[in-house]
Design a protein around this motif. Sequence first.
Motif, mmCIF file in Angstrom:
data_model
loop_
_atom_site.group_PDB
_atom_site.id
_atom_site.type_symbol
_atom_site.label_atom_id
_atom_site.label_comp_id
_atom_site.label_asym_id
_atom_site.label_seq_id
_atom_site.Cartn_x
_atom_site.Cartn_y
_atom_site.Cartn_z
ATOM 1 N N LEU A 16 -82.243 -53.791 77.302
ATOM 2 C CA LEU A 16 -83.174 -53.291 78.307
ATOM 3 C C LEU A 16 -83.103 -54.136 79.570
ATOM 4 C CD1 LEU A 16 -85.559 -51.408 79.094
ATOM 5 C CD2 LEU A 16 -87.059 -53.174 78.152
ATOM 6 N N TYR A 17 -83.099 -55.457 79.409
ATOM 7 C CA TYR A 17 -83.017 -56.360 80.555
ATOM 8 C C TYR A 17 -81.705 -56.157 81.310
ATOM 9 C CZ TYR A 17 -82.867 -60.674 83.251
ATOM 10 O OH TYR A 17 -82.782 -61.585 84.262
ATOM 11 N N ALA A 18 -80.604 -56.046 80.592
ATOM 12 C CA ALA A 18 -79.297 -55.855 81.222
ATOM 13 C C ALA A 18 -79.238 -54.522 81.964
ATOM 14 C CB ALA A 18 -78.199 -55.935 80.173
ATOM 15 N N SER A 19 -79.812 -53.483 81.383
ATOM 16 C CA SER A 19 -79.778 -52.175 82.052
ATOM 17 C C SER A 19 -80.619 -52.197 83.332
ATOM 18 C CB SER A 19 -80.251 -51.078 81.102
ATOM 19 O OG SER A 19 -81.603 -51.295 80.734
ATOM 20 N N VAL A 20 -81.746 -52.900 83.321
ATOM 21 C CA VAL A 20 -82.563 -53.007 84.534
ATOM 22 C C VAL A 20 -81.803 -53.764 85.614
ATOM 23 C CG1 VAL A 20 -84.659 -54.064 85.481
ATOM 24 C CG2 VAL A 20 -84.776 -52.772 83.356
ATOM 25 N N VAL A 21 -81.113 -54.837 85.242
ATOM 26 C CA VAL A 21 -80.341 -55.614 86.209
ATOM 27 C C VAL A 21 -79.196 -54.774 86.779
ATOM 28 C CG1 VAL A 21 -78.809 -57.613 86.450
ATOM 29 C CG2 VAL A 21 -80.970 -57.837 85.226
ATOM 30 N N VAL A 22 -78.516 -54.027 85.942
ATOM 31 C CA VAL A 22 -77.415 -53.182 86.410
ATOM 32 C C VAL A 22 -77.931 -52.104 87.359
ATOM 33 C CG1 VAL A 22 -75.727 -51.461 85.647
ATOM 34 C CG2 VAL A 22 -75.912 -53.639 84.447
ATOM 35 N N ILE A 23 -79.055 -51.504 87.046
ATOM 36 C CA ILE A 23 -79.625 -50.476 87.925
ATOM 37 C C ILE A 23 -80.007 -51.089 89.272
ATOM 38 C CG2 ILE A 23 -81.620 -48.961 88.228
ATOM 39 C CD1 ILE A 23 -81.420 -48.359 85.229
ATOM 40 N N MET A 24 -80.574 -52.298 89.250
ATOM 41 C CA MET A 24 -80.938 -52.949 90.511
ATOM 42 C C MET A 24 -79.698 -53.248 91.341
ATOM 43 S SD MET A 24 -83.964 -55.515 89.214
ATOM 44 C CE MET A 24 -83.898 -56.481 90.678
ATOM 45 N N ILE A 25 -78.629 -53.690 90.720
ATOM 46 C CA ILE A 25 -77.391 -53.979 91.441
ATOM 47 C C ILE A 25 -76.801 -52.701 92.026
ATOM 48 C CG2 ILE A 25 -75.002 -54.744 91.117
ATOM 49 C CD1 ILE A 25 -76.098 -56.813 89.122
ATOM 50 N N LEU A 26 -76.845 -51.613 91.261
ATOM 51 C CA LEU A 26 -76.315 -50.337 91.772
ATOM 52 C C LEU A 26 -77.123 -49.834 92.971
ATOM 53 C CD1 LEU A 26 -75.434 -48.462 88.451
ATOM 54 C CD2 LEU A 26 -73.860 -49.452 90.134
ATOM 55 N N PHE A 27 -78.444 -49.946 92.917
ATOM 56 C CA PHE A 27 -79.259 -49.527 94.058
ATOM 57 C C PHE A 27 -78.985 -50.396 95.274
ATOM 58 C CE2 PHE A 27 -82.030 -47.082 91.158
ATOM 59 C CZ PHE A 27 -82.145 -45.933 91.931
ATOM 60 N N PHE A 28 -78.791 -51.705 95.063
ATOM 61 C CA PHE A 28 -78.484 -52.598 96.182
ATOM 62 C C PHE A 28 -77.144 -52.229 96.807
ATOM 63 C CE2 PHE A 28 -76.413 -56.464 97.745
ATOM 64 C CZ PHE A 28 -77.293 -56.781 98.764
ATOM 65 N N MET A 29 -76.156 -51.968 95.979
ATOM 66 C CA MET A 29 -74.838 -51.595 96.498
ATOM 67 C C MET A 29 -74.902 -50.268 97.236
ATOM 68 S SD MET A 29 -72.410 -52.865 93.331
ATOM 69 C CE MET A 29 -71.132 -51.726 93.774
ATOM 70 N N ALA A 30 -75.649 -49.306 96.699
ATOM 71 C CA ALA A 30 -75.757 -48.005 97.360
ATOM 72 C C ALA A 30 -76.477 -48.130 98.698
ATOM 73 C CB ALA A 30 -76.486 -47.022 96.448
ATOM 74 N N SER A 31 -77.473 -48.990 98.772
ATOM 75 C CA SER A 31 -78.206 -49.117 100.031
ATOM 76 C C SER A 31 -77.375 -49.838 101.082
ATOM 77 C CB SER A 31 -79.522 -49.851 99.800
ATOM 78 O OG SER A 31 -79.275 -51.189 99.435
ATOM 79 N N THR A 32 -76.489 -50.739 100.684
ATOM 80 C CA THR A 32 -75.669 -51.436 101.671
ATOM 81 C C THR A 32 -74.461 -50.605 102.084
ATOM 82 O OG1 THR A 32 -74.518 -52.594 99.896
ATOM 83 C CG2 THR A 32 -76.355 -53.744 100.938
ATOM 84 N N ILE A 33 -73.950 -49.783 101.210
ATOM 85 C CA ILE A 33 -72.781 -48.965 101.553
ATOM 86 C C ILE A 33 -73.169 -47.859 102.529
ATOM 87 C CG2 ILE A 33 -71.141 -47.284 100.627
ATOM 88 C CD1 ILE A 33 -70.972 -49.005 98.115
ATOM 89 N N PHE A 34 -74.269 -47.185 102.310
ATOM 90 C CA PHE A 34 -74.635 -46.024 103.118
ATOM 91 C C PHE A 34 -75.509 -46.367 104.316
ATOM 92 C CE2 PHE A 34 -73.962 -44.208 98.810
ATOM 93 C CZ PHE A 34 -72.821 -43.494 99.137
ATOM 94 N N ARG A 35 -75.703 -47.666 104.585
ATOM 95 C CA ARG A 35 -76.518 -48.059 105.727
ATOM 96 C C ARG A 35 -75.684 -47.964 106.998
ATOM 97 N NH1 ARG A 35 -78.707 -53.806 105.276
ATOM 98 N NH2 ARG A 35 -76.524 -54.245 105.636
ATOM 99 N N GLU A 36 -76.264 -47.345 108.033
ATOM 100 C CA GLU A 36 -75.580 -47.241 109.310
ATOM 101 C C GLU A 36 -75.930 -48.457 110.154
ATOM 102 O OE1 GLU A 36 -76.619 -43.614 111.163
ATOM 103 O OE2 GLU A 36 -76.012 -42.396 109.477
ATOM 104 N N ASN A 37 -74.920 -49.122 110.664
ATOM 105 C CA ASN A 37 -75.141 -50.287 111.508
ATOM 106 C C ASN A 37 -75.226 -49.821 112.958
ATOM 107 O OD1 ASN A 37 -75.035 -52.037 109.341
ATOM 108 N ND2 ASN A 37 -72.829 -52.276 109.478
#
Length: 77
Positions: A16-37
């Motif tokens: 459960l802890y590992a899945s929460v960490v993986v989901i947080m990392i995926l959301f962070f990566m998605a927010s940085t990839i699709f952010r317009e500078n």
Amino acid sequence: MQNPFESGHIKNYILLYASVVVIMILFFMASTIFRENKEIDKKVFSTEVTQKSEVVQETKDEEQSQTKKFKLLDKAY
């Protein structure tokens, strides 16, 4: 009460802890990839002090005209 190390529950907690960490990392990566500078211009504020002194004197007529703008109610609610 059962010992979680012996009953196998600890594996579920770790998963459960590992899945929460993986989901947080995926959301962070998605927010940085699709952010317009967008380039934002830097605002420069004037720091010069202006020496300007004005004395505002209101006459009684101006004070009376300002008080006539508002009418008080007859009774308070």
